[in-house]
Design an enzyme around this catalytic site. Structure first.
Site, PDB file in Angstrom:
ATOM      1  N   ARG A  80       0.849  -1.190   0.000  1.00 43.91           N
ATOM      2  CA  ARG A  80       0.000   0.000   0.000  1.00 43.91           C
ATOM      3  C   ARG A  80       0.885   1.240   0.000  1.00 43.91           C
ATOM      4  O   ARG A  80       1.764   1.375   0.856  1.00 43.91           O
ATOM      5  CB  ARG A  80      -0.902  -0.009   1.245  1.00 43.91           C
ATOM      6  N   HIS A 124      -3.150  10.905   1.106  1.00 43.53           N
ATOM      7  CA  HIS A 124      -2.575  10.693   2.439  1.00 43.53           C
ATOM      8  C   HIS A 124      -2.008  12.039   2.904  1.00 43.53           C
ATOM      9  O   HIS A 124      -0.811  12.186   3.121  1.00 43.53           O
ATOM     10  CB  HIS A 124      -1.531   9.575   2.393  1.00 43.53           C
ATOM     11  N   GLU A 170      -7.491   8.322   6.712  1.00 44.87           N
ATOM     12  CA  GLU A 170      -7.694   8.915   8.035  1.00 44.87           C
ATOM     13  C   GLU A 170      -8.189  10.353   7.981  1.00 44.87           C
ATOM     14  O   GLU A 170      -7.610  11.252   8.591  1.00 44.87           O
ATOM     15  CB  GLU A 170      -6.408   8.836   8.866  1.00 44.87           C
ATOM     16  N   ASN A 299      -7.230   1.376   9.931  1.00 42.00           N
ATOM     17  CA  ASN A 299      -5.929   1.680  10.533  1.00 42.00           C
ATOM     18  C   ASN A 299      -6.112   1.536  12.032  1.00 42.00           C
ATOM     19  O   ASN A 299      -6.843   2.317  12.657  1.00 42.00           O
ATOM     20  CB  ASN A 299      -5.485   3.109  10.212  1.00 42.00           C
ATOM     21  N   TYR A 301      -4.256   1.122  15.770  1.00 43.83           N
ATOM     22  CA  TYR A 301      -3.065   1.153  16.620  1.00 43.83           C
ATOM     23  C   TYR A 301      -3.389   0.885  18.082  1.00 43.83           C
ATOM     24  O   TYR A 301      -2.635   0.227  18.780  1.00 43.83           O
ATOM     25  CB  TYR A 301      -2.345   2.508  16.482  1.00 43.83           C
ATOM     26  N   GLU A 378      -3.416  -0.348   8.017  1.00 42.21           N
ATOM     27  CA  GLU A 378      -2.269  -0.018   8.876  1.00 42.21           C
ATOM     28  C   GLU A 378      -2.420  -0.717  10.218  1.00 42.21           C
ATOM     29  O   GLU A 378      -3.508  -0.743  10.790  1.00 42.21           O
ATOM     30  CB  GLU A 378      -2.164   1.492   9.160  1.00 42.21           C
TER      31      GLU A 378
END
Ligand code: BGP
Length: 478
Positions: A80, A124, A170, A299, A301, A378
């Protein structure tokens, strides 16, 4: 939910890694590239960790062949990356820059030649500075046409070879930083303007998806969402309300709109009461509802834990960008919620909670609420790494993080999630927007620091060999 036996990863599962143009390419003014808002922002004193910038980044623009060779050696089946809008349209619209377009042709062809599926992110965060100057970027509806034209250019150029696309990366995190926290360009702290710009970004996302349907009918597209599932701090009803507020305002506000073209009603009512709701013109919501994505890019985290926050409580606070553990303050919206550390969870040196079960919860919530496949676009661990004698990096903490998150993926697949693939963040070390080069994520170490680009040598970390084995075994050997 306990399973007697877990389902395997599907045969066509994408084993990937990810990057973003500004964080890897460098060559910020090479071959006719225009400036993005980041090229300008990083030059303002105090904006980034030790003034780090992406002028050179990890020089992927000039070392692309070497990087793709490393991806092939590792066995990646997907990569990606994002296209820099001002690299292909220096002024944001109008005359295209053939040299910029040709770079991505070469990258895509190099990937395909090695059997690696390109996953192309359209945006992005690198808004052309020209459009920011002209009309304020996401704050003006003219961006919808300009973004659409830019996307159509890429769909026509690469759509024959690229079948998996990410629209906005995002939108939630980037615009929150840009218009609430003043930590991304244009560095404002204004909730009314935040919701207005965010509404326009939704419309631009929808425009891109509608154009995609015409121009790449056999492809699939979705936004990537920074999803931090909310937890309540306790079973106190006030904490449950805070948790509910957080889910509505920080998650469903985006996910419901992408997937259903509908803002969460309680959140919308509160914003109207505050005079901060976006202006919704006739036709807007229908346009959003018509542009349902094919998948949700996730994504992931960390999770966030919330507690009650009174009307005179804490506001939004800057995050830890130094790696000094424990330096993140409680952050919130007065009257709605505030964050509090979760005593059950370990954290990274940047205070990000390490919570593989949170990934499973994210996948389950997305699956049940939206009934869409998910592509993990991600997931990874940013940490200090040490380059040891003989060019070795023993990043056991990263292996441990990824191993546990892949286990959570398998559990979520067994729970019923349609998981398309897993793109680890990141392939090589990269520039972390606000954290410089010392917060490393890669499988491949890059020999540089904040101010000194050194030799930019590529060094395979222990995690490189580990992920290679994971991929070769279809996820069985972890
Ligand atoms: C996401 C971004 C990435 C990447 C990652 C890690 O928000 O999409 O571009 O930066 O987070 O974040 P950070 O670099 O702040 O540690």
């Amino acid at each position: 939910m306990h399973h007697v036996s877990l389902k395997p990863f599907p045969d066509n599962f994408l084993w990937g890694a990810a990057s973003a143009a500004y964080q890897v390419e460098g060559a910020f003014d090479t071959d006719g590239k225009g400036l993005s808002v980041w090229d300008v922002f990083v030059r303002e004193p105090g904006r980034t960790f030790e003034g780090s910038n992406g002028d050179v980044a990890v020089d992927h623009y000039h070392r692309m062949e070497e990087d793709v060779a490393l991806m092939a050696e590792m066995g990646l089946t997907a990569y990606r990356f994002s296209v820099s809008w001002p690299r292909v349209l220096p002024q944001g619209r109008g005359q295209a820059n053939e040299a910029g377009l040709a770079f991505y042709d070469r990258l895509i062809d190099a990937l395909l030649a090695r059997g690696i599926e390109p996953v192309l992110t359209l945006y992005h965060w690198d808004m052309p500075q020209a459009l920011q100057d002209e009309y304020g970027g996401w704050e003006d509806r003219r961006v919808i046409d300009d973004f659409g034209d830019y996307c159509a250019l890429l769909f026509r150029r690469y759509g024959d070879r690229v079948k998996t696309w990410v629209s906005l990366n995002e939108q939630n995190y980037n615009l929150s930083n840009a218009y609430l926290l003043a930590t991304h360009p244009p560095a404002l702290a204004d909730r009314k303007r935040f919701y207005a710009a965010n509404h326009i970004a939704f419309l631009a996302n929808a425009r891109a998806i509608m154009l995609f349907r015409q121009l790449v009918p056999d492809g699939r597209i979705g936004p990537s969402f920074a999803y931090s599932p909310a937890y309540p701090a306790s079973c106190a009803p006030a904490d449950l309300l805070a948790f509910d507020n957080a889910e509505e305002f920080t998650n469903h506000w985006w996910l419901d709109t992408y997937c259903y073209g509908r803002y969460p009603q309680v959140a919308l009512a509160w914003l109207r009461e505050q005079g901060e709701a976006p202006d919704i013109l006739p036709g807007d919501m229908a346009a959003l509802a018509a542009a349902k994505p094919d998948f949700i890019g996730l994504n992931y985290y960390y999770t966030l834990t919330y507690t009650d926050n009174p009307p005179d409580g804490v506001g939004l606070q800057r995050i830890n960008t130094t790696g000094q553990k424990g330096s993140t303050p409680s952050s919130g919206v007065p009257g709605l919620y505030r964050t509090t550390p979760n005593p059950q969870l370990e954290t990274s040196n940047w205070d990000w909670a390490i919570d593989p079960t949170g990934l499973r919860i994210a996948l389950r919530r997305l699956t049940s609420r939206y009934a869409l496949p998910v592509l993990i676009t991600e997931n990874g661990l940013g940490e200090f790494d040490r380059l040891e004698d003989g060019d070795q990096v023993h990043d056991v903490y990263r292996i441990d993080y990824l191993r546990r998150h892949l286990a959570a993926c398998q559990e979520a697949i067994s729970d019923g999630a349609a998981l398309l693939g897993f793109c680890a963040w990141s392939f090589t070390d990269i520039l972390s927007w606000l954290n410089g080069y010392q917060k490393r994520y890669g499988f491949v170490y890059i020999n540089r620091d904040e101010t000194d680009a050194r030799d930019l040598r590529r060094v395979r970390k222990d995690s490189f060999f580990w992920y290679q084995r994971v991929i070769a075994s279809g996820g069985r050997e972890r």
